[in-house]
Design a protein around this motif. Structure first.
Motif, short mmCIF file in Angstrom:
data_model
loop_
_atom_site.label_atom_id
_atom_site.label_comp_id
_atom_site.label_asym_id
_atom_site.label_seq_id
_atom_site.Cartn_x
_atom_site.Cartn_y
_atom_site.Cartn_z
N CYS A 25 68.55 75.65 114.21
CA CYS A 25 69.49 76.44 114.81
C CYS A 25 70.81 76.10 114.68
O CYS A 25 71.87 76.70 114.46
N TRP A 57 70.72 86.48 117.32
CA TRP A 57 71.88 85.88 118.18
C TRP A 57 71.61 86.74 119.50
O TRP A 57 71.39 88.00 119.63
N ARG A 60 74.72 85.62 126.25
CA ARG A 60 74.10 85.14 127.44
C ARG A 60 74.93 85.70 128.69
O ARG A 60 75.94 85.85 128.73
N HIS A 68 69.36 87.47 128.71
CA HIS A 68 70.24 87.67 127.70
C HIS A 68 70.07 89.00 127.07
O HIS A 68 69.08 89.54 127.01
N GLU A 112 73.90 82.36 121.85
CA GLU A 112 72.84 81.23 121.61
C GLU A 112 72.14 81.89 120.45
O GLU A 112 72.11 82.94 120.13
N CYS A 113 71.74 80.78 119.75
CA CYS A 113 71.00 81.24 118.33
C CYS A 113 69.45 80.86 118.46
O CYS A 113 69.34 79.66 118.91
N SER A 114 68.62 81.89 117.98
CA SER A 114 67.16 81.49 117.90
C SER A 114 66.74 81.52 116.41
O SER A 114 67.03 82.33 115.55
N THR A 228 65.60 77.24 119.97
CA THR A 228 66.91 78.17 120.59
C THR A 228 68.04 77.09 120.94
O THR A 228 67.36 76.07 121.66
N SER A 230 71.90 76.56 122.42
CA SER A 230 73.43 77.14 123.21
C SER A 230 74.51 76.77 122.22
O SER A 230 74.29 75.81 121.52
N TRP A 231 75.77 77.47 122.60
CA TRP A 231 77.05 77.34 122.16
C TRP A 231 77.10 75.65 122.20
O TRP A 231 77.71 74.87 121.34
N GLU A 233 75.48 73.21 123.07
CA GLU A 233 74.47 72.24 122.37
C GLU A 233 75.04 72.11 120.81
O GLU A 233 75.01 71.14 120.42
N TYR A 234 75.30 73.23 120.23
CA TYR A 234 75.88 73.07 119.00
C TYR A 234 77.25 72.49 118.83
O TYR A 234 77.43 71.73 117.93
#
Length: 245
Positions: A25, A57, A60, A68, A112-114, A228, A230-231, A233-234
């Motif tokens: 991710c 994508w 949230r 989401h 957020e990215c999955s 998944t 979140s922004w 976390e990225y």
């Protein structure tokens, strides 16, 4: 959810031991972030196995507890090298999902990215031979006008499939297809028939859905390994790896 391939091979290369990881991710997020900002990407460090994959994508909600909203989801059933495939489909999903406008830089902090890596493809003899929350489904069917009507049509669900006894009637001029990832039916609260009928609609058929049509479906079930991030976390990952935001 668009699909850019029609064949459903089993995963190639490494076996299923390489499950989906947060790094997949992060790499997808990094591809989008760098495409929008012209920043230098962080080289991926995970093993480069091959899998069919989807990148999703979501936006949230600003309200706690609210679900989401889908912002883009495209994938392929052709096995892809993960390093290149994730980066490619992260951008295809962000910029070329025809249901949505292109993702823009100002939206990043709400995304957020999955990532879903698809495994365990199996042809099934009945449109009911799969489990909600376990399997994704990929359906194909000819134009319903080419499907023979049973002598005594029934509206009752059947564990049997009529597709094996359906004669070939020339060259099909149009084939419908659609897929739902394993989490979709469960999230929507659908049972199997509701999921199947929703997939038929998603494939583009707007006419009557009969039991003969359901029985004529060719169905492949599959499973997925998903992750998944979140922004936030990225951003932490990119910073920890020496990248600027």
């Amino acid at each position: 959810m668009s699909v850019l391939a029609h064949e459903l091979p089993k995963p190639a290369g490494e076996e299923v031991e390489q499950v989906c990881r947060p790094e997949h991710c992060y790499h997808s997020f990094d591809a989008l972030f760098c495409a929008l900002t012209s920043k230098k990407p962080i080289p991926p460090k995970f093993p480069d196995g091959k899998y069919p994959l989807f990148v999703t994508w979501n936006t949230r909600s600003s309200r706690p507890g609210r679900p989401h909203k889908l912002r883009g989801c495209i994938g392929t059933f052709e096995s892809q090298p993960l390093k290149d495939g994730l980066a490619e489909y992260a951008l295809i999903s962000a910029f070329r999902d025809h249901r949505f406008r292109r993702i823009e830089e100002w939206e990043l902090e709400n995304l957020e990215c999955s990532v879903s890596l698809l495994t365990d493809f199996e042809d099934v003899g009945s449109y009911l031979d799969w489990e909600v929350g376990v399997h994704g489904i990929y359906i194909t069917f000819p134009h319903p006008s080419l499907i023979p009507v049973a002598p005594s049509p029934s509206s009752a669900p059947s564990p049997l499939s009529s597709s094996s006894s359906t004669p070939t009637r020339g060259v099909l001029k149009h084939t419908f297809s659609a897929t739902f990832l394993p989490h979709v039916a469960e999230e929507q609260g659908w049972d199997k028939i509701e999921t199947i009928d929703s997939a038929i609609r998603k494939a583009g058929w707007s006419g009557r859905i009969s039991e003969d049509l359901r029985r004529a479906l060719k169905v492949r079930r599959y499973q997925s390994r998903s992750c998944t991030v979140s922004w936030e976390e990225y951003v932490q990952w990119r910073t920890d790896n020496g990248g600027s935001v």
